[in-house]
Scaffold this active site. Structure first.
Site, PDB file in Angstrom:
ATOM      1  N   ASN A   1       0.861  -1.185   0.000  1.00 21.34           N
ATOM      2  CA  ASN A   1       0.000   0.000   0.000  1.00 21.34           C
ATOM      3  C   ASN A   1       0.896   1.234   0.000  1.00 21.34           C
ATOM      4  O   ASN A   1       1.510   1.551   1.014  1.00 21.34           O
ATOM      5  CB  ASN A   1      -0.897  -0.040   1.252  1.00 21.34           C
ATOM      6  CG  ASN A   1      -1.686   1.237   1.436  1.00 21.34           C
ATOM      7  OD1 ASN A   1      -1.793   2.063   0.516  1.00 21.34           O
ATOM      8  ND2 ASN A   1      -2.252   1.411   2.627  1.00 21.34           N
TER       9      ASN A   1
ATOM     10  N   LYS B   1       0.045   4.322  -0.316  1.00 20.95           N
ATOM     11  CA  LYS B   1      -0.594   5.528   0.244  1.00 20.95           C
ATOM     12  C   LYS B   1      -0.359   6.712  -0.704  1.00 20.95           C
ATOM     13  O   LYS B   1      -0.271   6.518  -1.911  1.00 20.95           O
ATOM     14  CB  LYS B   1      -0.086   5.788   1.667  1.00 20.95           C
ATOM     15  CG  LYS B   1      -0.163   4.513   2.512  1.00 20.95           C
ATOM     16  CD  LYS B   1       0.029   4.722   3.983  1.00 20.95           C
ATOM     17  CE  LYS B   1      -0.059   3.369   4.685  1.00 20.95           C
ATOM     18  NZ  LYS B   1      -0.086   3.459   6.128  1.00 20.95           N
TER      19      LYS B   1
ATOM     20  N   GLU C   1      -5.437  -4.755  10.489  1.00 20.50           N
ATOM     21  CA  GLU C   1      -4.390  -3.756  10.682  1.00 20.50           C
ATOM     22  C   GLU C   1      -4.656  -2.972  11.966  1.00 20.50           C
ATOM     23  O   GLU C   1      -5.425  -2.011  11.960  1.00 20.50           O
ATOM     24  CB  GLU C   1      -4.381  -2.784   9.501  1.00 20.50           C
ATOM     25  CG  GLU C   1      -4.102  -3.438   8.176  1.00 20.50           C
ATOM     26  CD  GLU C   1      -3.518  -2.437   7.183  1.00 20.50           C
ATOM     27  OE1 GLU C   1      -2.386  -2.651   6.745  1.00 20.50           O
ATOM     28  OE2 GLU C   1      -4.179  -1.435   6.884  1.00 20.50           O
TER      29      GLU C   1
ATOM     30  N   GLY D   1       2.492   2.351  10.644  1.00 19.00           N
ATOM     31  CA  GLY D   1       3.456   3.438  10.494  1.00 19.00           C
ATOM     32  C   GLY D   1       4.157   3.819  11.775  1.00 19.00           C
ATOM     33  O   GLY D   1       4.836   4.839  11.845  1.00 19.00           O
TER      34      GLY D   1
ATOM     35  N   SER E   1       3.404  -2.068  10.231  1.00 10.38           N
ATOM     36  CA  SER E   1       4.853  -2.148  10.433  1.00 10.38           C
ATOM     37  C   SER E   1       5.452  -3.510  10.105  1.00 10.38           C
ATOM     38  O   SER E   1       6.372  -3.963  10.783  1.00 10.38           O
ATOM     39  CB  SER E   1       5.224  -1.714  11.864  1.00 10.38           C
ATOM     40  OG  SER E   1       4.844  -0.363  12.076  1.00 10.38           O
TER      41      SER E   1
END
Ligand code: PGA
Length: 253
Positions: free
Chosen positions: A9, A11, A168, A174, A214
Site C-alpha cells: 500500500n 498511500k 491492521e 506506520g 509495520s
C-alpha cells in the site's frame, strides 16, 4: 491450503515515474513468476493505467486504495469502481483505517463501496483494526466484530464475490510497533470465527486474512508462519523494492 498474498500500500507516495522505476527495479531482483505468493500493489490512482503493462508482465496485480460509494454522476473528485476496472486493476482497498480516521468513512459507506467493487468484478481488500485505546480498554474484539458485521452483514449467508480481509491494528500502522505473532494470530483466528458465523465454515476456511502494521523484512517470516495469517498488507516497507522482495521471501516455508 491458502496461498500467501503480499500486498503493498503506497498511500499518497511516489509519482508515476517512481512507480515504473519500482517495477523495473523489482524485476531486476528476479521476482518474475514467484511461485509462493500472489503479489498485489496499491499505488495512487494516477499510476494504475501507466503501471498496468509492466506489472502484468511480472504477474503483479494492481489495485486502487479507495473507490467512490456511488456508481457515477455528479461527484467531483471521486473515482468509481468501474473507472478503476477500466485501468486493468483488479483489487480495491476498502475501509483502510486512514480513510476511516481522516475521511469519516463508516460501515454503511463501506458497505456501499464493497457493493460497487463486487458489481464491477473487482476484489475488495476490506481492512479492519482497533486503536490503542480500544485495545487497552478491552474492546478490540467488539470493534473488529462490528467493523465486520457492519459492512458485510448485508450479505450474511453468501458473499457476492471474492474477498480478502486485512487486520491492521491502528497502533501498529506506520509506528514501527508490530503486533507480536501471538497478538496477530489471536485476532486473525477471531476474525475467521466471525466470518464463519457470517458466511459458514467453508468460506471462512478459505478466506485470506492479511496482517498489516509495520511489517518489515525482519518480522515478516515470523508473522506469516502463524496458521491464520495469510500474508501482509505493507505500507512503508513496500516503497522499497528490495524490502518488499525480502518480505516476500518471508513467505517461503
Ligand atoms: P505500515 O502501513 O506498513 O507503514 O505500517 C500498513 C498500512 O497502512 O497498510
Amino acid at each position: 491450503m491458502r496461498n500467501k498474498i503480499i500486498a503493498g500500500n503506497w498511500k499518497m507516495n511516489t509519482l508515476v515515474q517512481d512507480g515504473l522505476a519500482w517495477l523495473s527495479d523489482f524485476k531486476q531482483l528476479g521476482a518474475c513468476g514467484h511461485p509462493d505468493a500472489t503479489l498485489l500493489l496499491f499505488p495512487p490512482f494516477t499510476h494504475l493505467h501507466a503501471m498496468q503493462d509492466a506489472a502484468n508482465q511480472q504477474g503483479i496485480f494492481l489495485g486502487a486504495q479507495n473507490c467512490a460509494s456511488a456508481s457515477s454522476g455528479a461527484y467531483t473528485g471521486e473515482v468509481s469502481a468501474e473507472m478503476i476496472k477500466s485501468t486493468g486493476a483488479t483489487h480495491v482497498l476498502v475501509g483502510h483505517s486512514e480513510r476511516r480516521q481522516y475521511y469519516g468513512e463508516t460501515e454503511s459507506t463501506l458497505q456501499q463501496k464493497l457493493q460497487r467493487v463486487w458489481e464491477n468484478g473487482l476484489v475488495p481488500v476490506y481492512c479492519v483494526g482497533e486503536t490503542l485505546e480500544q485495545r487497552e480498554t478491552g474492546r478490540a474484539r467488539d470493534v473488529i466484530a462490528s467493523q465486520l458485521h457492519g459492512a458485510l452483514g448485508l450479505w450474511k449467508g453468501k458473499l457476492p464475490g471474492p474477498l480478502i480481509l486485512a487486520y491492521e491494528p491502528v497502533w501498529a500502522i506506520g509506528t514501527g510497533k508490530t503486533a507480536t505473532q501471538d497478538q496477530a494470530q489471536e485476532m486473525h483466528a477471531f476474525i475467521r470465527m466471525e466470518m464463519q458465523e457470517l458466511f459458514g465454515k467453508e468460506t471462512a476456511a478459505h478466506l485470506p486474512i492479511l496482517y498489516g502494521g509495520s511489517v518489515k523484512p525482519d518480522n515478516a517470516k515470523s508473522l506469516f508462519s502463524a496458521p491464520d495469517i495469510d500474508g501482509g498488507l505493507i505500507g512503508g516497507a513496500s516503497l522499497k523494492p528490495k524490502d518488499f522482495w525480502d518480505i516476500l521471501a518471508g513467505t517461503e516455508a
